[in-house]
Design a protein around this motif. Structure first.
Motif, short mmCIF file in Angstrom:
data_model
loop_
_atom_site.label_atom_id
_atom_site.label_comp_id
_atom_site.label_asym_id
_atom_site.label_seq_id
_atom_site.Cartn_x
_atom_site.Cartn_y
_atom_site.Cartn_z
N TYR A 15 0.88 -1.17 0.00
CA TYR A 15 0.00 0.00 0.00
C TYR A 15 0.92 1.21 0.00
O TYR A 15 1.72 1.38 0.92
CB TYR A 15 -0.91 0.01 1.23
N GLU A 43 -4.59 -13.69 12.01
CA GLU A 43 -5.30 -12.63 12.72
C GLU A 43 -5.60 -11.47 11.77
O GLU A 43 -5.06 -11.40 10.68
CB GLU A 43 -4.42 -12.10 13.87
N SER A 44 -6.42 -10.55 12.28
CA SER A 44 -6.75 -9.37 11.51
C SER A 44 -5.46 -8.62 11.15
O SER A 44 -4.58 -8.48 11.98
CB SER A 44 -7.65 -8.50 12.37
N GLY A 45 -5.36 -8.20 9.90
CA GLY A 45 -4.17 -7.43 9.48
C GLY A 45 -3.04 -8.30 8.97
O GLY A 45 -1.99 -7.78 8.60
N SER A 46 -3.24 -9.62 8.91
CA SER A 46 -2.14 -10.48 8.47
C SER A 46 -1.97 -10.49 6.95
O SER A 46 -1.00 -11.04 6.43
CB SER A 46 -2.32 -11.91 9.00
N GLY A 47 -2.95 -9.91 6.23
CA GLY A 47 -2.77 -9.78 4.78
C GLY A 47 -3.65 -10.69 3.96
O GLY A 47 -3.49 -10.77 2.73
N LYS A 48 -4.62 -11.35 4.59
CA LYS A 48 -5.45 -12.33 3.87
C LYS A 48 -6.26 -11.66 2.75
O LYS A 48 -6.24 -12.10 1.61
CB LYS A 48 -6.40 -13.04 4.85
N THR A 50 -5.81 -8.69 1.44
CA THR A 50 -4.92 -8.05 0.48
C THR A 50 -4.43 -9.07 -0.54
O THR A 50 -4.34 -8.79 -1.74
CB THR A 50 -3.72 -7.41 1.22
N GLN A 103 -16.23 -9.79 1.98
CA GLN A 103 -16.69 -9.58 3.35
C GLN A 103 -17.97 -8.75 3.28
O GLN A 103 -18.01 -7.78 2.54
CB GLN A 103 -15.65 -8.77 4.14
N GLU A 185 -14.16 -14.08 4.31
CA GLU A 185 -15.02 -14.01 5.50
C GLU A 185 -16.49 -14.01 5.07
O GLU A 185 -17.24 -13.10 5.40
CB GLU A 185 -14.74 -12.73 6.31
N LEU A 283 2.99 -3.27 10.44
CA LEU A 283 3.68 -3.55 9.17
C LEU A 283 4.68 -2.45 8.82
O LEU A 283 5.58 -2.66 8.01
CB LEU A 283 2.67 -3.72 8.04
P1 ATP Z 1 -8.97 -8.79 8.35
O1 ATP Z 1 -9.19 -10.18 8.85
O2 ATP Z 1 -9.16 -7.75 9.39
O3 ATP Z 1 -9.69 -8.50 7.07
P2 ATP Z 1 -6.61 -9.30 6.81
O4 ATP Z 1 -5.73 -10.39 7.28
O5 ATP Z 1 -7.51 -9.58 5.66
O6 ATP Z 1 -7.39 -8.69 8.02
P3 ATP Z 1 -5.73 -7.07 5.28
O7 ATP Z 1 -7.07 -6.42 5.31
O8 ATP Z 1 -5.27 -7.68 4.04
O9 ATP Z 1 -5.60 -8.12 6.45
O10 ATP Z 1 -4.68 -5.97 5.74
C1 ATP Z 1 -3.29 -6.24 5.78
C2 ATP Z 1 -2.56 -5.01 6.17
O11 ATP Z 1 -2.59 -4.05 5.12
C3 ATP Z 1 -3.13 -4.34 7.41
O12 ATP Z 1 -2.15 -4.32 8.40
C4 ATP Z 1 -3.45 -2.96 7.02
O13 ATP Z 1 -2.83 -2.05 7.91
C5 ATP Z 1 -2.83 -2.77 5.65
N1 ATP Z 1 -3.79 -2.07 4.79
C6 ATP Z 1 -4.97 -2.54 4.36
N2 ATP Z 1 -5.59 -1.63 3.56
C7 ATP Z 1 -4.75 -0.55 3.52
C8 ATP Z 1 -4.79 0.73 2.89
N3 ATP Z 1 -5.81 1.08 2.12
N4 ATP Z 1 -3.74 1.56 3.10
C9 ATP Z 1 -2.70 1.21 3.86
N5 ATP Z 1 -2.60 0.02 4.48
C10 ATP Z 1 -3.60 -0.85 4.31
#
Ligand code: ATP
Ligand code: SF4
Length: 341
Positions: A15, A43-48, A50, A103, A185, A283
């Protein structure tokens, strides 16, 4: 012989740009096989999410794919490089080859259109030559497929329960008989019984129709129940990948073990439910070495300094199980051609 349908090679997603870039997905290698349910946990924020948006090129700005390849194996035998498709090719590719249930998807149905119209619109966009009657028949079939009676075709979304709306979305994702369905999700907004019912049905449909699924959730218990293989993500990287039952019975990475301990045992003796100490990494300032080391109860001397390689531990091959942990050193790195050392 397992046949690959989607191969993700060394995928990196950021990002932002330059020094301010957040590396949300790093060096991810994953293969989805035909007919397989591949679970993605972390966990939340692990990048799934993305990873899912990156591989389908649906990243919201400022997200960019910073490197890697996504290869799709079409039923014709052609191999398509998804990251190189033109915009029009990509539009044709989504829904018909790979479809996604996002989601909160059940809230993305258009409130002012009947269910029939919305299903028929998806079909029309990709098969404009089909008559109205044929589209209606197809919409009826799709509803039946996901366990909704055809008389609901005339309903508006607000007249359906949350579970039904979610089923409609799944029906829509299956409308063009894609090879791959990505579910991010898909059921978290629903109660536990409904979640399981819908997932059971999806797995049954997969067996009948032969598509493959990437199923994303932070709920490892759901993954253990419904996936064939599971990949665990931490700080944007895959840290372990194995058959679901192996992850459940014998997790090798301490993070996988921590995630498993965060929910009650599915069967067998009761065990203490315990969350993982600490919080997921920032991150923007990732810990050195193994990024899990500040939270790892088993960290030892090399962990803060040396990044563990993701690869098969002793007794496994690249195809059967990989882990990135100094407790289980890899003999070859995922994506590498030569053994380590
Ligand atoms: P969740 O279960 O909460 O959906 P996730 O594992 O799917 O979490 P992501 O949503 O892929 O995780 O986010 C991964 C990382 O990318 C997060 O730490 C977040 O800070 C970062 N991130 C997500 N979207 C953006 C954005 N638009 N700008 C900057 N960073 C971002
Ligand atoms: Fe824990 Fe070290 Fe393994 Fe990382 S490499 S999970 S810190 S033991």
């Amino acid at each position: 012989m397992k046949q690959p349908v989607l191969e993700i090679k060394n995928l990196n997603v950021d990002y932002g740009l330059g020094d301010n870039a957040v590396h949300a997905v790093r060096e991810v290698h994953l293969t989805l096989h035909k007919g397989e349910v591949l679970g993605l946990a972390g966990e939340s924020g692990s990048g799934k999410s993305t990873l899912a948006y990156g591989l389908t090129r649906l990243l919201p700005p400022p997200g960019i794919v910073a490197g890697g390849q996504v290869l799709y194996h079409a039923p014709s035998g052609d191999v398509v490089d998804v990251l190189r498709l033109s915009d029009s090719e990509l539009r044709a590719f989504r829904w018909s080859e790979v479809s996604i249930v996002f989601q909160g998807a059940m809230n993305s149905l258009n409130p002012v259109h009947k269910v029939s119209t919305q299903l028929m619109d998806v079909i029309k966009a990709h098969e404009p030559g089909l008559s109205r009657d044929a589209r209606l028949a197809r919409a009826r079939e799709l509803l039946k497929l996901v366990g909704i009676s055809a008389d609901r075709l005339d309903s508006y979304p607000h007249q359906l329960s949350g579970g039904m709306r979610q089923r409609v979305m799944i029906g829509m994702a299956l409308a063009l008989e894609p090879q791959v369905v990505i579910m991010d999700e898909p059921t978290t907004a629903l109660d536990v019984v409904m979640q399981r019912q819908i997932l059971r049905q999806l797995v049954d449909l997969r067996e009948r129709l032969g598509f493959s699924v990437i199923f994303i959730t932070h709920d490892l218990s759901l993954l253990v129940e419904f996936s064939d293989r599971i990949a665990i993500m931490y700080g944007g990287r895959i840290v372990e990948e194995a058959e679901a039952h192996e992850i459940y019975r014998n997790p090798l990475h301490p993070y996988s073990e921590g995630l498993l301990r965060s929910f009650p045992a599915l069967r067998g003796p009761k065990r203490e439910v315990k969350g993982i100490a600490g919080s997921p990494p920032d991150l923007r300032s990732m810990p050195s070495g193994c990024s899990f080391h500040p939270r790892c109860p088993r960290a030892f001397e090399p962990c803060p300094d040396v990044l563990p390689i993701l690869g098969p531990p002793d007794g496994y091959t690249l195809d059967t199980r990989t882990v990135a942990c100094h407790l289980h050193p890899a003999t070859i790195a995922v994506g590498a051609k030569e053994p380590v050392g």
